[in-house]
Design an enzyme around this catalytic site. Structure first.
Site, short mmCIF file in Angstrom:
data_model
loop_
_atom_site.label_atom_id
_atom_site.label_comp_id
_atom_site.label_asym_id
_atom_site.label_seq_id
_atom_site.Cartn_x
_atom_site.Cartn_y
_atom_site.Cartn_z
N ASP A 120 -1.14 1.64 -3.86
CA ASP A 120 -2.09 0.56 -4.47
C ASP A 120 -3.59 1.23 -4.87
O ASP A 120 -4.26 0.31 -5.18
CB ASP A 120 -2.14 -0.60 -3.58
CG ASP A 120 -3.01 -0.48 -2.16
OD1 ASP A 120 -3.12 0.99 -1.88
OD2 ASP A 120 -3.44 -1.37 -1.62
N SER A 164 0.84 -1.17 -0.08
CA SER A 164 0.11 0.13 -0.22
C SER A 164 0.78 1.32 0.03
O SER A 164 1.46 1.44 -0.92
CB SER A 164 -1.15 0.06 1.12
OG SER A 164 -1.90 0.82 0.91
N ASP A 201 -2.68 6.59 -3.43
CA ASP A 201 -1.49 5.93 -2.47
C ASP A 201 -0.90 5.08 -3.67
O ASP A 201 -1.44 4.76 -4.87
CB ASP A 201 -1.76 5.40 -1.43
CG ASP A 201 -2.85 4.41 -1.38
OD1 ASP A 201 -3.87 4.32 -2.45
OD2 ASP A 201 -3.08 3.50 -0.55
N ASP A 208 -6.17 2.24 -3.34
CA ASP A 208 -7.48 2.09 -2.58
C ASP A 208 -7.74 3.36 -1.92
O ASP A 208 -8.66 3.37 -1.28
CB ASP A 208 -7.06 1.07 -1.53
CG ASP A 208 -6.27 1.11 -0.35
OD1 ASP A 208 -5.43 1.99 -0.58
OD2 ASP A 208 -6.29 0.26 0.54
#
Length: 453
Positions: free
Chosen positions: A241, A96, A239, A243
């Protein structure tokens, strides 16, 4: 042995996250589902992700599972594909927003949600005991590739908003991809919504050369300058990833994630004529103030998207999310979703015919301050306990859902251990910016003294 934190497993590549660790983990995961079931594997753009995914896929296939590699995609797109491909499980290789030396793993249930804690505990037990999940040669599974995930996911997002209405506005948007996986979905999504797109850090690079992966106000300084410079209607940053999504107004002002949460929660509650909003204890009181007059109720959870999404499922929530820009739209999927957040914000702007700053002007306003305090892993719990003992007596209210949250006159302070890094996270909230700063400064002095730094 505890492996999973608030959002999956995250470790430093090399010292801890090794080929041996990955093989042992994949073997443990493989043993939790019946042999022969399909498993989706996807990954982010970190330097180690493709290599780690090869170990995961091979180990799963050697345990008799049919592996479907969906490739480099945002985490919410991989969750979306788990459901579309009717997989028994999904494994996402990502860390992440963590620094580039980290990588990690998330496991996705067949319904697209991150697996519950009970399933994590089963994996942890198998990891500790290390029973082999390998099958005889005739039962080894196949490794296949599904290459249409990005397109299918974008089309799914487009179907949830009024693309024609948004396109008619012809917005100019500056998109800071942050060298993350949003590069394969968000530019396409915005162009299909009729936007003129100016990109920053628009290629995938797991070293994150453009800026740190977490889209904080300090980290998106280039975006804040670019939005007014090109006369854009909106700035967006993801960010690593994708999400999460954060926003910048046309003036260049960074919009804290809690303001977007309050705005879209109020809109969801209004459309449903009431309803449940789920958010962690880190959310400011402004969210509750935004939805309560419309018949909304806020349910608080521990930090972490699995906690939020599982509570949303149980309570039939109309929306959920965290103050960091990770929002969940249950009508699409029960997953934090940066692209869906972008589409919904643009849909709201187009529907009202107003820029984001005007939409936000009518919200209750609080100041939410956030601090990170380095702390050895073995000192975090005792430091939180000492903090509670010092500041709890005489408080208006003490909440211990996650760490300790202490209500004082004019605001509250929350201290909790990070679930992903050797840190303590401190939050303070008040309608008065000066009071929020006072609470933060007082708490910081006490916590640092307790740690000895």
């Amino acid at each position: 042995m505890r492996l999973f934190g608030t959002n999956g497993i995250r470790e430093v590549v090399g010292p801890t996250l090794t080929p041996e660790f990955t093989t042992r983990l994949a073997n443990a995961i493989a043993g939790t589902i019946p042999v022969g079931k399909p498993v989706v594997v996807g990954w982010d753009g970190r330097t180690s992700s493709r290599a780690l995914s090869s170990i995961v896929s091979s180990t799963l296939a050697l345990a008799g599972h049919h592996v479907i590699e969906v490739g480099l995609l945002p985490t919410p797109a991989i969750q979306y594909m788990v459901v579309r491909l009717a997989a028994q499980l999904g494994v996402v290789i990502t860390a992440s927003h963590n620094p580039p030396e980290f990588n990690g793993f998330k496991c996705i249930h067949s319904d697209g949600l991150e697996i519950p804690r009970s399933a994590e505990e089963e994996i942890e037990r198998r990891f500790a005991d290390a029973p082999s999940s390998a099958v005889p040669y005739r039962s080894v599974g196949e490794i296949g590739v599904h290459g249409g995930g990005a397109r299918e996911y974008v089309h799914g997002v487009l179907a949830r908003v009024d693309a024609t209405r948004i396109s008619a506005r012809a917005y100019t948007v500056v998109l800071d991809v942050g060298n993350g996986t949003a590069a394969v979905t968000s530019p396409d999504l915005l162009r299909r919504l009729g936007c003129r797109v100016v990109t920053l850090n628009g290629h995938v690079d797991g070293t994150f050369p453009g800026r740190p992966s977490e889209p904080t106000e300090a980290n998106v300084a280039d975006l804040r300058r670019a939005v007014p410079s090109v006369g854009a209607d909106l700035g967006i940053a993801h960010d690593g990833d994708a999400d999460r999504a954060v926003f910048v107004e046309r003036s260049g002002r960074y919009v804290p994630g809690e303001e977007i949460l309050a705005l879209l929660a109020r809109d969801a509650v209004r459309r449903h004529g009431g309803g449940i909003v789920v958010t962690p204890v880190t959310a400011p009181d402004s969210v509750e103030e935004a939805v309560r007059p419309l018949g909304g109720e806020v349910v608080y959870t521990r930090v972490g998207s699995p906690n939020v999404t599982r509570a949303m499922l149980a309570r039939h929530a109309v929306i959920g999310g965290e103050e960091n820009g990770g929002l969940v739209f249950p009508e699409f999927q029960l997953a934090r979703d940066g692209a869906m957040t972008v589409a919904v914000v643009l849909d709201r702007m187009a529907r009202e015919g107003q820029p984001l700053d005007v939409l936000l002007a009518g919200l209750p306003h609080h100041t939410l301050l956030k601090e990170k305090i380095p702390c050895p892993l073995d000192r975090r719990e005792e430091t939180v306990r000492a903090f509670a003992e010092r500041f709890g007596p005489g408080a208006e209210r003490v909440v211990t859902i996650d760490g300790v949250k202490i209500y004082h006159p004019g605001g509250w302070v929350l201290l909790r251990p990070s679930g992903t890094e050797p840190l303590l996270r401190l939050f303070t909230d008040s309608k008065d910016p000066k009071r929020a700063r006072e609470l933060a400064d007082e708490a910081l002095v006490a916590v640092r003294a307790s740690i000895g730094t």
